[in-house]
Scaffold this motif. Structure first.
Motif: not given
Ligand SMILES: [Zn+2]
Length: 169
Positions: A24-25, A107-109, A114-115, A122-126
């Motif tokens: 949701n970011w 990828l983000h995993k 840090s969460n 994850q935001s950047i990848v999307l």
């Protein structure tokens, strides 16, 4: 976000809802795009030909080297490879290599410690996938030349704009 998930669950398109990490970011439209991408539901030229909307599958409009599937567009296409290379450098992480759509959305995993950092990445990848798709559409429908540096600038600017506004940091 919960309402959209409910709406998707209420229709028949529920496959993989749990495989996709909703974020949701970034705007809903980018989440839905990412989810559609992971399900291989984007209207690529190969998909359009499969549905008989266009007569034949066509080569990728970005590189001209392979048929345009979602997997090619976001993994092996030279444009995607250069975008991932730039993102690796920008985020100061090891070089990104992706071979499937699932690799991209996992990828983000691999971001340690840090969460919050994981969620930012994850935001950047999307956003990167979204910007590659926008550039692909402009190439097809407006005959705009593909400019990797322009795509990277857009990814950075959307990332700052959206993540800053929504993460309140
Ligand atoms: Zn290509």
């Amino acid at each position: 976000m919960a309402n959209v998930k409910k709406l998707l669950v209420s229709t028949e398109v529920t496959i993989g809802l749990d495989l996709f990490c909703w974020n949701n970011w970034i705007p809903l439209k980018v989440n839905v795009f990412g989810w559609r991408c992971l399900q291989n539901r984007l209207a690529t030229l190969v998909e359009l030909a499969r549905r008989k909307i266009i007569p034949d599958s066509k080569a990728c409009p970005m590189c001209g080297c392979r048929l345009e599937t979602s997997e090619h567009l976001f993994t092996s296409c030279i444009v995607a490879c250069l975008v991932w290379h730039n993102i690796s450098t920008w985020c100061k992480i090891p070089q990104i290599f992706v071979f499937s759509l699932k690799d991209i959305f996992d990828l983000h995993k691999f971001i340690p410690n840090s969460n919050r950092r994981m969620r930012i990445f994850q935001s950047i990848v999307l956003i990167a996938c979204w910007c590659i798709w926008q550039a692909r559409n402009k190439r097809i429908y407006e005959e705009e030349n593909v400019d990797v540096q322009k795509i990277v600038r857009q990814i950075k600017s959307y990332s700052f704009l959206w993540i800053k506004a929504r993460s309140r940091r």
